[in-house]
Design an enzyme around this catalytic site. Structure first.
Site, mmCIF file in Angstrom:
data_model
loop_
_atom_site.group_PDB
_atom_site.id
_atom_site.type_symbol
_atom_site.label_atom_id
_atom_site.label_comp_id
_atom_site.label_asym_id
_atom_site.label_seq_id
_atom_site.Cartn_x
_atom_site.Cartn_y
_atom_site.Cartn_z
ATOM 1 N N THR A 1 10.670 -3.788 0.603
ATOM 2 C CA THR A 1 10.136 -5.037 1.152
ATOM 3 C C THR A 1 10.997 -6.235 0.777
ATOM 4 O OG1 THR A 1 8.282 -6.565 0.895
ATOM 5 C CG2 THR A 1 8.642 -5.063 -0.915
ATOM 6 N N ASP A 2 10.899 -7.294 1.577
ATOM 7 C CA ASP A 2 11.594 -8.541 1.233
ATOM 8 C C ASP A 2 10.919 -9.256 0.058
ATOM 9 O OD1 ASP A 2 9.269 -9.409 2.528
ATOM 10 O OD2 ASP A 2 10.303 -10.694 3.981
ATOM 11 N N GLU A 3 9.694 -8.802 -0.298
ATOM 12 C CA GLU A 3 8.955 -9.499 -1.358
ATOM 13 C C GLU A 3 9.627 -9.349 -2.727
ATOM 14 O OE1 GLU A 3 4.678 -9.220 -1.050
ATOM 15 O OE2 GLU A 3 4.799 -8.765 1.082
ATOM 16 N N TYR B 1 2.619 -6.064 -6.956
ATOM 17 C CA TYR B 1 3.124 -5.224 -5.853
ATOM 18 C C TYR B 1 4.645 -5.332 -5.761
ATOM 19 C CZ TYR B 1 4.653 -4.185 -1.076
ATOM 20 O OH TYR B 1 5.360 -3.717 0.012
ATOM 21 N N LYS C 1 7.691 -2.557 -6.401
ATOM 22 C CA LYS C 1 8.678 -2.191 -5.378
ATOM 23 C C LYS C 1 10.099 -2.492 -5.886
ATOM 24 C CE LYS C 1 8.129 -0.792 -1.722
ATOM 25 N NZ LYS C 1 7.969 0.588 -1.175
HETATM 26 P P1 NAD Z 1 0.209 1.623 3.993
HETATM 27 O O1 NAD Z 1 -0.549 1.150 2.799
HETATM 28 O O2 NAD Z 1 -0.364 1.399 5.365
HETATM 29 O O3 NAD Z 1 0.480 3.199 3.865
HETATM 30 C C1 NAD Z 1 0.855 3.792 2.661
HETATM 31 C C2 NAD Z 1 0.634 5.303 2.782
HETATM 32 O O4 NAD Z 1 1.073 5.913 1.560
HETATM 33 C C3 NAD Z 1 -0.836 5.692 2.983
HETATM 34 O O5 NAD Z 1 -0.954 6.651 4.005
HETATM 35 C C4 NAD Z 1 -1.225 6.277 1.633
HETATM 36 O O6 NAD Z 1 -2.243 7.281 1.725
HETATM 37 C C5 NAD Z 1 0.090 6.853 1.133
HETATM 38 N N1 NAD Z 1 0.152 6.951 -0.327
HETATM 39 C C6 NAD Z 1 -0.192 6.012 -1.241
HETATM 40 N N2 NAD Z 1 -0.015 6.488 -2.486
HETATM 41 C C7 NAD Z 1 0.476 7.753 -2.352
HETATM 42 C C8 NAD Z 1 0.868 8.756 -3.288
HETATM 43 N N3 NAD Z 1 0.795 8.558 -4.614
HETATM 44 N N4 NAD Z 1 1.357 9.931 -2.800
HETATM 45 C C9 NAD Z 1 1.430 10.140 -1.458
HETATM 46 N N5 NAD Z 1 1.047 9.240 -0.542
HETATM 47 C C10 NAD Z 1 0.575 8.057 -0.991
HETATM 48 O O7 NAD Z 1 1.642 0.971 3.868
HETATM 49 P P2 NAD Z 1 2.651 0.464 5.012
HETATM 50 O O8 NAD Z 1 2.295 -0.928 5.362
HETATM 51 O O9 NAD Z 1 2.749 1.499 6.054
HETATM 52 O O10 NAD Z 1 3.997 0.412 4.179
HETATM 53 C C11 NAD Z 1 4.880 1.540 4.118
HETATM 54 C C12 NAD Z 1 6.058 1.192 3.250
HETATM 55 O O11 NAD Z 1 6.741 0.055 3.793
HETATM 56 C C13 NAD Z 1 5.690 0.818 1.816
HETATM 57 O O12 NAD Z 1 6.650 1.367 0.956
HETATM 58 C C14 NAD Z 1 5.760 -0.708 1.804
HETATM 59 O O13 NAD Z 1 6.085 -1.183 0.515
HETATM 60 C C15 NAD Z 1 6.862 -0.952 2.798
HETATM 61 N N6 NAD Z 1 6.792 -2.261 3.496
HETATM 62 C C16 NAD Z 1 5.678 -2.598 4.211
HETATM 63 C C17 NAD Z 1 5.644 -3.812 4.890
HETATM 64 C C18 NAD Z 1 4.461 -4.215 5.728
HETATM 65 O O14 NAD Z 1 4.482 -5.316 6.315
HETATM 66 N N7 NAD Z 1 3.437 -3.399 5.872
HETATM 67 C C19 NAD Z 1 6.739 -4.682 4.816
HETATM 68 C C20 NAD Z 1 7.848 -4.301 4.053
HETATM 69 C C21 NAD Z 1 7.864 -3.080 3.420
HETATM 70 P P1 TYD Z 2 -0.664 -9.922 4.095
HETATM 71 O O1 TYD Z 2 -0.919 -9.439 5.479
HETATM 72 O O2 TYD Z 2 -1.589 -9.498 2.996
HETATM 73 O O3 TYD Z 2 0.855 -9.565 3.739
HETATM 74 P P2 TYD Z 2 1.776 -10.065 2.467
HETATM 75 O O4 TYD Z 2 0.908 -10.600 1.414
HETATM 76 O O5 TYD Z 2 2.430 -8.787 2.080
HETATM 77 O O6 TYD Z 2 2.728 -11.079 3.048
HETATM 78 O O7 TYD Z 2 -0.667 -11.499 4.126
HETATM 79 C C1 TYD Z 2 0.176 -12.219 5.017
HETATM 80 C C2 TYD Z 2 -0.020 -13.686 4.723
HETATM 81 O O8 TYD Z 2 -1.352 -14.045 5.127
HETATM 82 C C3 TYD Z 2 0.066 -14.013 3.247
HETATM 83 O O9 TYD Z 2 0.666 -15.304 3.125
HETATM 84 C C4 TYD Z 2 -1.387 -14.056 2.786
HETATM 85 C C5 TYD Z 2 -2.113 -14.547 4.022
HETATM 86 N N1 TYD Z 2 -3.499 -14.050 4.214
HETATM 87 C C6 TYD Z 2 -4.509 -14.943 4.562
HETATM 88 O O10 TYD Z 2 -4.287 -16.172 4.689
HETATM 89 N N2 TYD Z 2 -5.765 -14.450 4.763
HETATM 90 C C7 TYD Z 2 -6.060 -13.122 4.614
HETATM 91 O O11 TYD Z 2 -7.236 -12.720 4.778
HETATM 92 C C8 TYD Z 2 -5.000 -12.216 4.280
HETATM 93 C C9 TYD Z 2 -5.278 -10.742 4.112
HETATM 94 C C10 TYD Z 2 -3.723 -12.728 4.092
#
Ligand code: NAD
Ligand code: TYD
Length: 334
Positions: A123-125, A149, A153
């Protein structure tokens, strides 16, 4: 190719499975997922009976299981993680366990099985927070994670790089911005807002709503990972962004307008502790080296995401009621 895709019952991993199995008729996928609260096999139901798809329920921290699975594939694409910042504020333990320890266990499995190709999704975070005038994050931005988080990461990214330098494991890493699209779990801002609005509820906006995120449509992200897995330079990191920086309040207002609602549906609530003010990505490296760039504008992506959630009420209503967690027991585990 045969891929081990970890976390493919989650949001991005399931989109990646759809993307890969549709694009490459001769590829097969093993979906390894622990089915935590974020895992939902309905996301990949389409492939349940396809001979190119296998599901294994398990934890990435289980070394014996990972050894067996990794030995049998050509490459690992690692999505599995605890992914929600708000949950990491309440309890960080599972974040360190899965994101740090789990990644180390998988890296060891890749090493033991003859140095398997390993792509790590991050992630960019990990780069921290930007001020309005700062340049966007790039591959050379120093790490400065600020939530449990993002710290977990960051730990996983460092381990992946260490296995490249120390052991010569053929790795790549992608650090991408906030994704949105189909199968997005309705605890995150966009799906929570859309589903609340359909239900006639208000949208909780943290603080002043002026935090900025760089939104990336999930299919564009899947295409970037596909390119990195096939053509990425080993040992390298690629930043992946959506070229769509927006303040949260503007995202919410755009959703209100798409859904025919007014601003009385906004509820300003207490801010998240340590809330990062702005993320933004400079994706020129992957653009120059691999020819990737985002293709879906935020306007198109939000409109199609709203449409998807309207057409899949059954999917998200089962999540909001908790019923989705019965799926494995009643439908899958026969
Ligand atoms: P998500 O939470 O929707 O899915 C995570 C999946 O991992 C789930 O199916 C969960 O059951 C599984 N999981 C969790 N712990 C586990 C374990 N110990 N063993 C096996 N499986 C396990 O997450 P996502 O949003 O699909 O994100 C996927 C990846 O992309 C993550 O690594 C996250 O850090 C990264 N990422 C997500 C975003 C975003 O905007 N969602 C942005 C940047 C990076
Ligand atoms: P989120 O979807 O949780 O992603 P991340 O924290 O990984 O960026 O949140 C996106 C942005 O929206 C973040 O600045 C937090 C804000 N947010 C709200 O304002 N209200 C909400 O209910 C949630 C879940 C997030």
């Amino acid at each position: 190719m045969k891929l081990l895709v970890t976390g493919a019952a989650g949001f991005i991993g399931s989109n990646f499975v759809h993307y890969i199995l549709k694009k490459y008729p001769d590829y097969s996928v093993v979906n390894l997922d622990a089915l935590t609260y974020a895992g939902n096999l309905e996301n990949v139901k389409e492939w349940e009976h396809d001979s190119r798809y296998t599901f294994v329920r398990g934890d990435i921290c289980d070394a014996a299981l990972m050894d067996g699975l990794v030995r049998d594939v050509d490459a690992v694409v690692h999505f599995a993680a605890e992914s929600h910042v708000d949950r990491s504020i309440l309890d960080a333990k599972s974040f360190v366990q899965t994101n740090v320890i789990g990644t180390q266990v998988l890296l060891d499995a890749a090493l033991r099985s003859g140095k398997k190709r390993f792509h790590h999704v991050s992630t960019d975070e990990v780069f921290g927070a930007l001020k309005p005038e700062d340049e966007p994050f790039s591959e050379t931005t120093p790490y400065d994670p600020r939530s449990p988080y993002s710290a977990s990461k960051a730990g996983s990214d460092h381990l992946v790089r260490a296995y490249f330098h120390t052991h010569g494991l053929p790795v790549t890493i992608s650090n991408c911005s906030n994704n949105y699209g189909p199968y997005h779990f309705p605890e995150k801002l966009i799906p929570l807002a859309i589903t609340n609005l359909i239900e006639g509820k208000k949208v909780p906006v943290y603080g002043d709503g002026m935090q900025v995120r760089d939104w990336l449509f999930v299919e564009d992200h899947c295409r970037a990972i596909d390119m990195i897995v096939h053509k990425g330079m080993l040992g390298e990191t690629y930043c992946v962004g959506g070229a769509s920086e927006r303040a949260n309040i503007d995202i919410v207002k755009q959703l209100l307008s798409l859904m025919g609602k007014d601003e009385t549906s906004i509820e300003y609530v207490t801010d998240r502790p340590g809330h990062d003010r702005r993320y933004a990505i400079n994706f020129s490296k992957i653009q120059k080296e691999l020819g990737w760039e985002p293709t879906v504008t935020l306007e198109e992506g939000l409109a199609s995401t709203v449409e998807w959630f309207m057409q899949h009420e059954d999917w998200w209503k089962k999540i909001k009621s908790g019923e989705y967690q019965d799926y494995y027991e009643t439908q899958y585990k026969r």
